[in-house]
Design a protein around this motif. Structure first.
Motif, PDB file in Angstrom:
ATOM      1  N   ARG A 167      31.278  53.166  25.488  1.00  0.00           N
ATOM      2  CA  ARG A 167      32.651  52.924  25.942  1.00  0.00           C
ATOM      3  C   ARG A 167      32.607  52.001  27.152  1.00  0.00           C
ATOM      4  NH1 ARG A 167      32.535  58.509  24.831  1.00  0.00           N
ATOM      5  NH2 ARG A 167      33.923  59.066  23.130  1.00  0.00           N
ATOM      6  N   PRO A 168      33.686  51.259  27.378  1.00  0.00           N
ATOM      7  CA  PRO A 168      33.706  50.418  28.578  1.00  0.00           C
ATOM      8  C   PRO A 168      33.864  51.275  29.828  1.00  0.00           C
ATOM      9  CG  PRO A 168      35.813  50.301  27.452  1.00  0.00           C
ATOM     10  CD  PRO A 168      34.903  51.125  26.576  1.00  0.00           C
ATOM     11  N   ASN A 169      33.259  50.845  30.899  1.00  0.00           N
ATOM     12  CA  ASN A 169      33.441  51.493  32.192  1.00  0.00           C
ATOM     13  C   ASN A 169      34.704  50.878  32.801  1.00  0.00           C
ATOM     14  OD1 ASN A 169      33.422  52.419  34.804  1.00  0.00           O
ATOM     15  ND2 ASN A 169      31.247  52.030  35.140  1.00  0.00           N
ATOM     16  N   ALA A 170      35.851  51.472  32.501  1.00  0.00           N
ATOM     17  CA  ALA A 170      37.146  50.912  32.906  1.00  0.00           C
ATOM     18  C   ALA A 170      37.248  50.758  34.415  1.00  0.00           C
ATOM     19  CB  ALA A 170      38.285  51.783  32.375  1.00  0.00           C
ATOM     20  N   LYS A 171      36.661  51.674  35.153  1.00  0.00           N
ATOM     21  CA  LYS A 171      36.716  51.602  36.620  1.00  0.00           C
ATOM     22  C   LYS A 171      36.025  50.336  37.111  1.00  0.00           C
ATOM     23  CE  LYS A 171      36.706  53.477  40.959  1.00  0.00           C
ATOM     24  NZ  LYS A 171      36.929  52.306  41.766  1.00  0.00           N
ATOM     25  N   LEU A 172      34.866  50.026  36.548  1.00  0.00           N
ATOM     26  CA  LEU A 172      34.151  48.829  36.968  1.00  0.00           C
ATOM     27  C   LEU A 172      34.916  47.577  36.574  1.00  0.00           C
ATOM     28  CD1 LEU A 172      31.603  47.661  38.321  1.00  0.00           C
ATOM     29  CD2 LEU A 172      30.653  47.449  36.038  1.00  0.00           C
ATOM     30  N   VAL A 173      35.501  47.571  35.388  1.00  0.00           N
ATOM     31  CA  VAL A 173      36.283  46.407  34.943  1.00  0.00           C
ATOM     32  C   VAL A 173      37.459  46.180  35.893  1.00  0.00           C
ATOM     33  CG1 VAL A 173      37.704  45.468  33.077  1.00  0.00           C
ATOM     34  CG2 VAL A 173      35.562  46.636  32.541  1.00  0.00           C
ATOM     35  N   GLN A 174      38.129  47.251  36.287  1.00  0.00           N
ATOM     36  CA  GLN A 174      39.237  47.129  37.242  1.00  0.00           C
ATOM     37  C   GLN A 174      38.731  46.646  38.594  1.00  0.00           C
ATOM     38  OE1 GLN A 174      40.893  51.082  37.068  1.00  0.00           O
ATOM     39  NE2 GLN A 174      42.435  50.479  35.563  1.00  0.00           N
ATOM     40  N   ASP A 175      37.607  47.174  39.038  1.00  0.00           N
ATOM     41  CA  ASP A 175      37.034  46.746  40.315  1.00  0.00           C
ATOM     42  C   ASP A 175      36.659  45.261  40.282  1.00  0.00           C
ATOM     43  OD1 ASP A 175      37.350  49.319  41.245  1.00  0.00           O
ATOM     44  OD2 ASP A 175      35.206  49.825  41.166  1.00  0.00           O
ATOM     45  N   LEU A 176      36.090  44.803  39.155  1.00  0.00           N
ATOM     46  CA  LEU A 176      35.746  43.387  39.021  1.00  0.00           C
ATOM     47  C   LEU A 176      36.987  42.502  39.078  1.00  0.00           C
ATOM     48  CD1 LEU A 176      33.008  43.329  36.242  1.00  0.00           C
ATOM     49  CD2 LEU A 176      32.750  42.564  38.603  1.00  0.00           C
ATOM     50  N   SER A 177      38.037  42.926  38.398  1.00  0.00           N
ATOM     51  CA  SER A 177      39.292  42.163  38.419  1.00  0.00           C
ATOM     52  C   SER A 177      39.844  42.090  39.839  1.00  0.00           C
ATOM     53  CB  SER A 177      40.333  42.796  37.499  1.00  0.00           C
ATOM     54  OG  SER A 177      39.909  42.744  36.176  1.00  0.00           O
ATOM     55  N   GLY A 178      39.853  43.218  40.514  1.00  0.00           N
ATOM     56  CA  GLY A 178      40.327  43.249  41.891  1.00  0.00           C
ATOM     57  C   GLY A 178      39.471  42.390  42.802  1.00  0.00           C
ATOM     58  N   PHE A 179      38.159  42.426  42.594  1.00  0.00           N
ATOM     59  CA  PHE A 179      37.225  41.620  43.373  1.00  0.00           C
ATOM     60  C   PHE A 179      37.524  40.133  43.208  1.00  0.00           C
ATOM     61  CE2 PHE A 179      33.200  39.259  43.606  1.00  0.00           C
ATOM     62  CZ  PHE A 179      32.761  39.610  44.874  1.00  0.00           C
ATOM     63  N   LEU A 180      37.793  39.716  41.973  1.00  0.00           N
ATOM     64  CA  LEU A 180      38.070  38.302  41.711  1.00  0.00           C
ATOM     65  C   LEU A 180      39.406  37.863  42.284  1.00  0.00           C
ATOM     66  CD1 LEU A 180      36.846  37.931  38.031  1.00  0.00           C
ATOM     67  CD2 LEU A 180      35.804  36.958  40.078  1.00  0.00           C
ATOM     68  N   LEU A 181      40.377  38.743  42.253  1.00  0.00           N
ATOM     69  CA  LEU A 181      41.730  38.370  42.671  1.00  0.00           C
ATOM     70  C   LEU A 181      42.051  38.739  44.118  1.00  0.00           C
ATOM     71  CD1 LEU A 181      43.579  39.416  39.408  1.00  0.00           C
ATOM     72  CD2 LEU A 181      42.941  37.115  40.132  1.00  0.00           C
ATOM     73  N   GLU A 182      41.103  39.365  44.795  1.00  0.00           N
ATOM     74  CA  GLU A 182      41.332  39.876  46.145  1.00  0.00           C
ATOM     75  C   GLU A 182      41.904  38.839  47.105  1.00  0.00           C
ATOM     76  OE1 GLU A 182      38.130  41.221  49.315  1.00  0.00           O
ATOM     77  OE2 GLU A 182      38.324  42.649  47.665  1.00  0.00           O
ATOM     78  N   ASN A 183      41.377  37.652  47.087  1.00  0.00           N
ATOM     79  CA  ASN A 183      41.825  36.613  48.009  1.00  0.00           C
ATOM     80  C   ASN A 183      42.521  35.471  47.284  1.00  0.00           C
ATOM     81  OD1 ASN A 183      40.712  37.855  50.373  1.00  0.00           O
ATOM     82  ND2 ASN A 183      38.710  37.330  49.536  1.00  0.00           N
ATOM     83  N   CYS A 184      43.009  35.762  46.123  1.00  0.00           N
ATOM     84  CA  CYS A 184      43.622  34.736  45.280  1.00  0.00           C
ATOM     85  C   CYS A 184      44.836  34.108  45.959  1.00  0.00           C
ATOM     86  CB  CYS A 184      44.029  35.367  43.945  1.00  0.00           C
ATOM     87  SG  CYS A 184      44.676  34.199  42.762  1.00  0.00           S
ATOM     88  N   CYS A 185      44.848  32.813  46.000  1.00  0.00           N
ATOM     89  CA  CYS A 185      46.002  32.032  46.461  1.00  0.00           C
ATOM     90  C   CYS A 185      46.454  32.398  47.877  1.00  0.00           C
ATOM     91  CB  CYS A 185      47.155  32.148  45.480  1.00  0.00           C
ATOM     92  SG  CYS A 185      46.713  31.636  43.813  1.00  0.00           S
ATOM     93  N   GLY A 186      45.527  32.810  48.699  1.00  0.00           N
ATOM     94  CA  GLY A 186      45.850  33.120  50.088  1.00  0.00           C
ATOM     95  C   GLY A 186      46.884  34.209  50.260  1.00  0.00           C
ATOM     96  N   GLY A 187      46.931  35.153  49.323  1.00  0.00           N
ATOM     97  CA  GLY A 187      47.885  36.254  49.416  1.00  0.00           C
ATOM     98  C   GLY A 187      49.247  35.944  48.838  1.00  0.00           C
ATOM     99  N   LYS A 188      49.432  34.724  48.377  1.00  0.00           N
ATOM    100  CA  LYS A 188      50.712  34.342  47.761  1.00  0.00           C
ATOM    101  C   LYS A 188      50.589  34.456  46.246  1.00  0.00           C
ATOM    102  CE  LYS A 188      51.585  31.060  51.461  1.00  0.00           C
ATOM    103  NZ  LYS A 188      51.694  29.659  51.800  1.00  0.00           N
ATOM    104  N   SER A 189      51.712  34.463  45.582  1.00  0.00           N
ATOM    105  CA  SER A 189      51.709  34.516  44.123  1.00  0.00           C
ATOM    106  C   SER A 189      51.024  33.271  43.571  1.00  0.00           C
ATOM    107  CB  SER A 189      53.148  34.593  43.603  1.00  0.00           C
ATOM    108  OG  SER A 189      53.137  34.504  42.199  1.00  0.00           O
ATOM    109  N   CYS A 190      50.186  33.464  42.565  1.00  0.00           N
ATOM    110  CA  CYS A 190      49.486  32.346  41.940  1.00  0.00           C
ATOM    111  C   CYS A 190      50.335  31.669  40.867  1.00  0.00           C
ATOM    112  CB  CYS A 190      48.186  32.825  41.314  1.00  0.00           C
ATOM    113  SG  CYS A 190      47.004  33.390  42.535  1.00  0.00           S
ATOM    114  N   VAL A 191      51.444  32.293  40.512  1.00  0.00           N
ATOM    115  CA  VAL A 191      52.317  31.743  39.482  1.00  0.00           C
ATOM    116  C   VAL A 191      53.183  30.665  40.124  1.00  0.00           C
ATOM    117  CG1 VAL A 191      54.117  32.287  37.810  1.00  0.00           C
ATOM    118  CG2 VAL A 191      52.353  33.966  38.315  1.00  0.00           C
ATOM    119  N   PRO A 192      53.195  29.457  39.546  1.00  0.00           N
ATOM    120  CA  PRO A 192      54.035  28.398  40.108  1.00  0.00           C
ATOM    121  C   PRO A 192      55.502  28.829  40.174  1.00  0.00           C
ATOM    122  CG  PRO A 192      52.607  27.525  38.388  1.00  0.00           C
ATOM    123  CD  PRO A 192      52.461  29.017  38.382  1.00  0.00           C
ATOM    124  N   VAL A 193      56.204  28.386  41.200  1.00  0.00           N
ATOM    125  CA  VAL A 193      57.609  28.746  41.408  1.00  0.00           C
ATOM    126  C   VAL A 193      58.441  28.378  40.193  1.00  0.00           C
ATOM    127  CG1 VAL A 193      59.646  28.320  42.842  1.00  0.00           C
ATOM    128  CG2 VAL A 193      57.396  28.549  43.897  1.00  0.00           C
TER     129      VAL A 193
END
Length: 109
Positions: A74-100
């Protein structure tokens, strides 16, 4: 999450066969898959699959449970979530990455 943990997971996923195995297992979620089911779906030789499953489990990407004579992966869902959070932690300087413009279009619908 530590950089070393993220690197370990990404190195394990950086091989095409392992990535395909992991993606297949993730699709099944908590139900998981046996090695026989993975072989049936991906056509990977048993010895090759064993090697790749060991690498994925060693990187803590998979959880393994013995049920009678079968191993269930089975996938280790906790690790997958942690990896996603790790990658997005500093995304776009805290602003939304979706264009206005995309936000405005979504609100208009």
């Amino acid at each position: 999450m530590k950089n070393a943990d993220a690197i370990n997971a990404f190195l394990a996923l950086g091989q095409e066969t392992r990535l395909n195995i992991f993606r297949l297992i993730v699709q099944r979620g908590d139900v998981g898959l046996t090695p026989s089911q993975i072989i049936e779906k991906l056509g990977i030789p048993n010895a090759t699959l064993s090697f790749h499953l060991k690498e994925l489990a060693g990187a803590d990407l998979l959880l393994v449970e013995r049920q009678s004579r079968n191993l269930i992966y089975r996938p280790n869902a906790k690790l997958v979530q942690d990896l996603s959070g790790f990658l997005l932690e500093n995304c776009c300087g805290g602003k939304s990455c979706v264009p206005v413009s995309s936000i405005k279009k979504a609100k208009a619908k």
